[in-house]
Design a protein around this motif. Sequence first.
Motif, PDB file in Angstrom:
ATOM      1  N   ARG A 234      28.523  47.052  41.501  1.00 59.04           N
ATOM      2  CA  ARG A 234      29.757  47.575  42.103  1.00 59.04           C
ATOM      3  C   ARG A 234      30.978  47.123  41.335  1.00 59.04           C
ATOM      4  NH1 ARG A 234      32.355  43.728  45.533  1.00 59.04           N
ATOM      5  NH2 ARG A 234      31.127  41.805  45.652  1.00 59.04           N
ATOM      6  N   ALA A 235      32.021  47.901  41.485  1.00 60.12           N
ATOM      7  CA  ALA A 235      33.344  47.548  40.989  1.00 60.12           C
ATOM      8  C   ALA A 235      34.315  47.744  42.147  1.00 60.12           C
ATOM      9  CB  ALA A 235      33.733  48.426  39.807  1.00 60.12           C
ATOM     10  N   THR A 236      35.420  47.029  42.113  1.00 64.24           N
ATOM     11  CA  THR A 236      36.409  47.139  43.183  1.00 64.24           C
ATOM     12  C   THR A 236      37.645  47.864  42.665  1.00 64.24           C
ATOM     13  OG1 THR A 236      35.610  45.119  44.251  1.00 64.24           O
ATOM     14  CG2 THR A 236      37.798  45.876  44.868  1.00 64.24           C
ATOM     15  N   LEU A 237      38.093  48.856  43.428  1.00 67.79           N
ATOM     16  CA  LEU A 237      39.235  49.690  43.083  1.00 67.79           C
ATOM     17  C   LEU A 237      40.407  49.372  43.998  1.00 67.79           C
ATOM     18  CD1 LEU A 237      37.319  53.119  43.254  1.00 67.79           C
ATOM     19  CD2 LEU A 237      37.166  51.399  41.441  1.00 67.79           C
ATOM     20  N   ILE A 238      41.578  49.869  43.622  1.00 67.15           N
ATOM     21  CA  ILE A 238      42.755  49.771  44.486  1.00 67.15           C
ATOM     22  C   ILE A 238      43.112  51.162  44.980  1.00 67.15           C
ATOM     23  CG2 ILE A 238      45.230  49.253  44.586  1.00 67.15           C
ATOM     24  CD1 ILE A 238      44.815  46.986  42.689  1.00 67.15           C
ATOM     25  N   ASN A 239      43.283  51.273  46.253  1.00 67.68           N
ATOM     26  CA  ASN A 239      43.717  52.521  46.873  1.00 67.68           C
ATOM     27  C   ASN A 239      45.130  52.854  46.384  1.00 67.68           C
ATOM     28  OD1 ASN A 239      44.535  54.589  48.581  1.00 67.68           O
ATOM     29  ND2 ASN A 239      43.842  53.572  50.458  1.00 67.68           N
ATOM     30  N   LYS A 240      45.307  54.026  45.827  1.00 70.70           N
ATOM     31  CA  LYS A 240      46.613  54.429  45.308  1.00 70.70           C
ATOM     32  C   LYS A 240      47.693  54.395  46.393  1.00 70.70           C
ATOM     33  CE  LYS A 240      46.701  57.736  42.280  1.00 70.70           C
ATOM     34  NZ  LYS A 240      46.661  59.080  41.630  1.00 70.70           N
ATOM     35  N   HIS A 241      47.275  54.501  47.647  1.00 66.51           N
ATOM     36  CA  HIS A 241      48.221  54.498  48.760  1.00 66.51           C
ATOM     37  C   HIS A 241      48.395  53.099  49.376  1.00 66.51           C
ATOM     38  CE1 HIS A 241      48.121  58.881  48.607  1.00 66.51           C
ATOM     39  NE2 HIS A 241      46.793  58.791  48.572  1.00 66.51           N
ATOM     40  N   SER A 242      47.862  52.071  48.726  1.00 65.32           N
ATOM     41  CA  SER A 242      47.958  50.708  49.256  1.00 65.32           C
ATOM     42  C   SER A 242      49.411  50.263  49.384  1.00 65.32           C
ATOM     43  CB  SER A 242      47.212  49.735  48.344  1.00 65.32           C
ATOM     44  OG  SER A 242      47.455  48.407  48.717  1.00 65.32           O
TER      45      SER A 242
END
Length: 358
Positions: A234-242
Amino acid sequence: MQCLAGVGPDLIDSYNAFQLAAYVNSGIAEDLTDALQRSGINVKAQTFPGIQGAGIYGGRVYGVPADLSVDGIWVHRDILWRAGISEPHGPWSWEQLAKLAQRLTIRDAGGRVIQYGLLIDWNWKDFFCTYGAHVFSPDGKRCTLDRPEASRAIAMMHDLVYRYKVSPTPVEAASMSAKGGWGSGAIAWFGAKRGAMALGGRWWLASLRKYSGIDPGVIECPNGGFRRFFGYGRATLINKHSKHREGALAFLRGLSTATYNREVNLDADGVCAFRQFATSGSLLDDPQHPAEHDNDVWVDLAQLAVPDETSPYIDGATVSRLIERQLDLVEENQKDPASAMRDAKRDIDEALAAADSK
């Protein structure tokens, strides 16, 4: 839907290239290429290639890999010893594994198997990689499942069950689970010594460490002519709407640190994703688990791991569904591998054509 509405989580885990493509194309995943570079994180240079598909898409970085798994062959050392068999070492072939598994398959007087030589969970991507098979052409425009290497890969998986008879059929697997006391799936059956060997990843240790009276070892996964292995994790992403972008970036920076990667190694959640920490003491010499002295095998496999395949022209979930629909028939011995691969190609070609017409 929550992400698009602005109420989704700050961080999102991506478990393969298919999921990442969906997050990127729907406008949910934030492009982190420049932000990570400013933080001194070069995902492409610092992590194992086998997990980069979960975080890199179209040459841009959207996530930081958190761990990597690659399947090897688990063995019960004491079972090999009692059978008078020396523990093998890789590289080796699937045919060599099959012959060894036949020696380790034990039947009672009535012919019923009481110990399988090899347990598999129908991990077709493991076989594809080692036979050099691909789902798509390099540009992603053509499905290549009708090529001989794809059929050979699936044929070997089928042969382990129906020709060599060293792995349980679906009916036999259901029977083992129904009898009780063994749990369900290859991990539980291997832990209970219903199988002398098993195809699985280092993450199995999270369960195997709970079993008493076992001495598991690890051998490099066999190959069908290509010494490359399927990488997943797995990789962890950032929600563009964070609304907490800086905090989310700080979390991702933490995934690249020695502290976090050490925990991945110690907890046996696969192998750490950042290569520089894979040869550290936390993985190769864990004093809490001194019997686990085959961790160098996992590191070797990680070095040879390749990521999942994708095509920019079709949704990955659709591809997996169409392939696995055919593989279910092969697993049940209702269809031969070559026909299944041809039909899967036909279905994927139709899906590609439908997508192109939109």
